[in-house]
Design a protein around this motif. Structure first.
Motif, PDB file in Angstrom:
ATOM      1  N   THR A 128     -12.635 -15.356   0.832  1.00 47.81           N
ATOM      2  CA  THR A 128     -11.439 -16.198   0.838  1.00 47.81           C
ATOM      3  C   THR A 128     -11.603 -17.293   1.886  1.00 47.81           C
ATOM      4  O   THR A 128     -12.325 -17.098   2.869  1.00 47.81           O
ATOM      5  N   THR A 129     -10.939 -18.410   1.688  1.00 45.36           N
ATOM      6  CA  THR A 129     -10.992 -19.483   2.687  1.00 45.36           C
ATOM      7  C   THR A 129      -9.735 -19.424   3.553  1.00 45.36           C
ATOM      8  O   THR A 129      -9.605 -20.172   4.506  1.00 45.36           O
ATOM      9  N   SER A 130      -8.817 -18.510   3.197  1.00 38.54           N
ATOM     10  CA  SER A 130      -7.548 -18.419   3.918  1.00 38.54           C
ATOM     11  C   SER A 130      -7.643 -17.465   5.105  1.00 38.54           C
ATOM     12  O   SER A 130      -8.384 -16.489   5.068  1.00 38.54           O
ATOM     13  N   LYS A 131      -6.873 -17.755   6.137  1.00 35.22           N
ATOM     14  CA  LYS A 131      -6.781 -16.819   7.270  1.00 35.22           C
ATOM     15  C   LYS A 131      -5.586 -15.897   7.095  1.00 35.22           C
ATOM     16  O   LYS A 131      -5.437 -14.916   7.807  1.00 35.22           O
ATOM     17  N   SER A 132      -4.693 -16.278   6.168  1.00 36.62           N
ATOM     18  CA  SER A 132      -3.436 -15.540   6.006  1.00 36.62           C
ATOM     19  C   SER A 132      -3.528 -14.640   4.775  1.00 36.62           C
ATOM     20  O   SER A 132      -3.145 -15.052   3.677  1.00 36.62           O
ATOM     21  N   PHE A 133      -4.061 -13.476   4.964  1.00 36.33           N
ATOM     22  CA  PHE A 133      -4.119 -12.562   3.827  1.00 36.33           C
ATOM     23  C   PHE A 133      -4.081 -11.129   4.323  1.00 36.33           C
ATOM     24  O   PHE A 133      -4.371 -10.852   5.495  1.00 36.33           O
ATOM     25  N   ILE A 134      -3.715 -10.236   3.409  1.00 39.34           N
ATOM     26  CA  ILE A 134      -3.676  -8.813   3.751  1.00 39.34           C
ATOM     27  C   ILE A 134      -4.199  -8.017   2.555  1.00 39.34           C
ATOM     28  O   ILE A 134      -3.963  -8.394   1.410  1.00 39.34           O
ATOM     29  N   ASP A 135      -4.912  -6.961   2.850  1.00 30.34           N
ATOM     30  CA  ASP A 135      -5.413  -6.067   1.802  1.00 30.34           C
ATOM     31  C   ASP A 135      -4.644  -4.762   1.863  1.00 30.34           C
ATOM     32  O   ASP A 135      -4.578  -4.123   2.922  1.00 30.34           O
ATOM     33  N   LEU A 136      -4.081  -4.372   0.734  1.00 24.97           N
ATOM     34  CA  LEU A 136      -3.348  -3.101   0.644  1.00 24.97           C
ATOM     35  C   LEU A 136      -4.068  -2.183  -0.323  1.00 24.97           C
ATOM     36  O   LEU A 136      -4.826  -2.633  -1.188  1.00 24.97           O
ATOM     37  N   ILE A 137      -3.781  -0.893  -0.184  1.00 27.31           N
ATOM     38  CA  ILE A 137      -4.408   0.078  -1.087  1.00 27.31           C
ATOM     39  C   ILE A 137      -3.407   1.166  -1.466  1.00 27.31           C
ATOM     40  O   ILE A 137      -2.570   1.562  -0.643  1.00 27.31           O
ATOM     41  N   LEU A 138      -3.507   1.602  -2.712  1.00 26.87           N
ATOM     42  CA  LEU A 138      -2.708   2.733  -3.201  1.00 26.87           C
ATOM     43  C   LEU A 138      -3.659   3.751  -3.820  1.00 26.87           C
ATOM     44  O   LEU A 138      -4.506   3.385  -4.641  1.00 26.87           O
ATOM     45  N   LYS A 139      -3.502   4.998  -3.380  1.00 27.27           N
ATOM     46  CA  LYS A 139      -4.271   6.095  -3.987  1.00 27.27           C
ATOM     47  C   LYS A 139      -3.279   7.151  -4.444  1.00 27.27           C
ATOM     48  O   LYS A 139      -2.217   7.289  -3.826  1.00 27.27           O
ATOM     49  N   PRO A 140      -3.600   7.925  -5.487  1.00 25.34           N
ATOM     50  CA  PRO A 140      -2.620   8.890  -5.985  1.00 25.34           C
ATOM     51  C   PRO A 140      -2.443  10.083  -5.047  1.00 25.34           C
ATOM     52  O   PRO A 140      -3.408  10.553  -4.441  1.00 25.34           O
ATOM     53  N   SER A 141      -1.203  10.567  -4.967  1.00 24.94           N
ATOM     54  CA  SER A 141      -0.942  11.813  -4.251  1.00 24.94           C
ATOM     55  C   SER A 141      -1.123  12.950  -5.262  1.00 24.94           C
ATOM     56  O   SER A 141      -1.274  12.701  -6.467  1.00 24.94           O
ATOM     57  N   GLU A 142      -1.085  14.193  -4.765  1.00 19.76           N
ATOM     58  CA  GLU A 142      -1.218  15.325  -5.697  1.00 19.76           C
ATOM     59  C   GLU A 142      -0.085  15.332  -6.705  1.00 19.76           C
ATOM     60  O   GLU A 142      -0.273  15.632  -7.875  1.00 19.76           O
ATOM     61  N   GLU A 143       1.099  14.954  -6.224  1.00 18.34           N
ATOM     62  CA  GLU A 143       2.267  14.903  -7.123  1.00 18.34           C
ATOM     63  C   GLU A 143       2.056  13.847  -8.224  1.00 18.34           C
ATOM     64  O   GLU A 143       2.364  14.082  -9.388  1.00 18.34           O
ATOM     65  N   ASP A 144       1.486  12.709  -7.835  1.00 20.43           N
ATOM     66  CA  ASP A 144       1.206  11.659  -8.833  1.00 20.43           C
ATOM     67  C   ASP A 144       0.229  12.177  -9.886  1.00 20.43           C
ATOM     68  O   ASP A 144       0.344  11.874 -11.077  1.00 20.43           O
ATOM     69  N   MET A 145      -0.763  12.961  -9.401  1.00 21.42           N
ATOM     70  CA  MET A 145      -1.807  13.452 -10.317  1.00 21.42           C
ATOM     71  C   MET A 145      -1.233  14.408 -11.367  1.00 21.42           C
ATOM     72  O   MET A 145      -1.793  14.551 -12.444  1.00 21.42           O
ATOM     73  N   GLN A 146      -0.101  15.065 -11.013  1.00 25.53           N
ATOM     74  CA  GLN A 146       0.549  15.949 -11.998  1.00 25.53           C
ATOM     75  C   GLN A 146       1.097  15.093 -13.156  1.00 25.53           C
ATOM     76  O   GLN A 146       1.032  15.484 -14.306  1.00 25.53           O
ATOM     77  N   LYS A 147       1.626  13.935 -12.791  1.00 19.99           N
ATOM     78  CA  LYS A 147       2.252  13.074 -13.806  1.00 19.99           C
ATOM     79  C   LYS A 147       1.231  12.241 -14.576  1.00 19.99           C
ATOM     80  O   LYS A 147       1.382  11.947 -15.740  1.00 19.99           O
ATOM     81  N   TRP A 148       0.199  11.821 -13.841  1.00 18.24           N
ATOM     82  CA  TRP A 148      -0.800  10.922 -14.422  1.00 18.24           C
ATOM     83  C   TRP A 148      -2.152  11.365 -13.860  1.00 18.24           C
ATOM     84  O   TRP A 148      -2.493  11.019 -12.724  1.00 18.24           O
TER      85      TRP A 148
END
Ligand SMILES: O=P(O)(O)OC[C@H]1O[C@@H](O)[C@H](O)[C@@H](O)[C@@H]1O
Length: 283
Positions: A128-148
């Motif tokens: 990126t050429t920008s200084k203003s950025f953020i990286d986020l992450i989502l991983k499934p919890s065990e409860e999420d894994m029951q649903k999906w």
């Protein structure tokens, strides 16, 4: 980005937050700042060199504000929004994942918008050429894994360009131990702030086929010129072009949307009748 996050952790920012200052700009603007938002929820504020800004809540990985260099707000967030998990935030840019709408067995628009995302401290390289950025992450919890029952890493980068443009990049990685493939749907459900809706038109979708959610997802072909609004609209345009424009005549403002890797475009306006039935929807 590693450097960006290291600085974010090590330097004190404004207002009790943690931030990284704009290098060499001579200004005191903090490019990336982690602080507390409404109800003490964690949020990241991104600031561009000439006045633009964006705010991202870790709850939902949700962009709730995007301001241009004149500091005008470009996104709509409902005045009735209460910012209380597990309810999804009404307005801004909700992330729909792994389902869009009611097209599946999960809750409407999937669960990603109701989850607490984390700051990704070691994302795979993404220039990126920008200084203003953020990286986020989502991983499934065990409860999420029951649903999906799929293991994944969903990485979201939110970047504010030097010209004040907002860029969201999503990367989904299959981390299933057995490498088994899975399918998912994904969308940015952006609420743009416009003036009088009768003064707004959308260009780039004319002549396309669409599925009309108000007509049992029946397929039609769009007629005529640019789209205008005279009643409730809820349409999925198929194979939409990479560039779409939203023209707001009253505000004399045009949003130019560019998308890559996302085939369809959804146009939704609840109009007054449906808006009144939504308890969290208000101007
Ligand atoms: O209220 P939600 O779940 O945020 O969804 C908002 C709208 O999202 C649209 O994409 C759906 O087609 C609509 O039916 C829905 O009302």
């Amino acid at each position: 980005m590693k450097e960006n996050l290291r600085q974010l952790r090590e330097r004190g920012g404004e207002g009790g937050g943690k931030g990284v200052r704009m290098a060499g700009s001579g200004s005191e603007r903090v490019a990336v700042e982690l602080c507390k938002g409404i109800n003490g929820l964690d949020k990241v504020v991104l600031r561009g060199p000439r006045g633009s800004s964006a705010e991202v809540y870790l709850y939902g990985g949700h962009v709730t504000s995007w301001r241009n260099d004149q500091r005008e707000e470009l996104l709509f967030v409902s005045t009735k929004e209460i910012f209380k998990p597990p309810k999804a935030i009404r307005g801004g840019i909700p992330i729909c994942f792994p389902q869009f709408g009611s097209n599946g067995s999960l809750e409407q628009h999937g669960f990603a918008r109701n989850k607490f995302w984390s700051i990704d401290t070691d994302p795979p390289p993404f220039p990126t050429t920008s200084k203003s950025f953020i990286d986020l992450i989502l991983k499934p919890s065990e409860e999420d894994m029951q649903k999906w029952p799929h293991s994944y890493e969903f990485r979201l980068r939110v970047a504010l360009g030097n010209g004040g443009d907002l860029m969201l990049t999503s990367r989904v990685r299959n981390t299933n131990a057995d490498g088994k493939p899975f399918t998912f749907a994904f969308a940015y459900h952006t609420y743009f702030s416009v003036s009088d809706i009768s003064e707004v038109r959308v260009e780039g979708l004319e002549t396309l086929d669409y599925l009309d959610n108000l007509e049992n997802k029946e397929r039609f072909t769009e007629q005529g010129d640019a789209l205008t609004f005279e009643s409730e609209v809820d349409k999925v345009y198929l194979g939409a072009p990479t560039k779409i424009a939203i023209l707001d005549h009253e505000k004399k403002r045009t949003f130019v949307l560019r998308k890559d890797g996302l085939p369809d475009a959804v146009v939704w306006n609840p109009w007054d009748k449906k808006a009144k039935t939504m308890t969290d929807f208000g101007r």
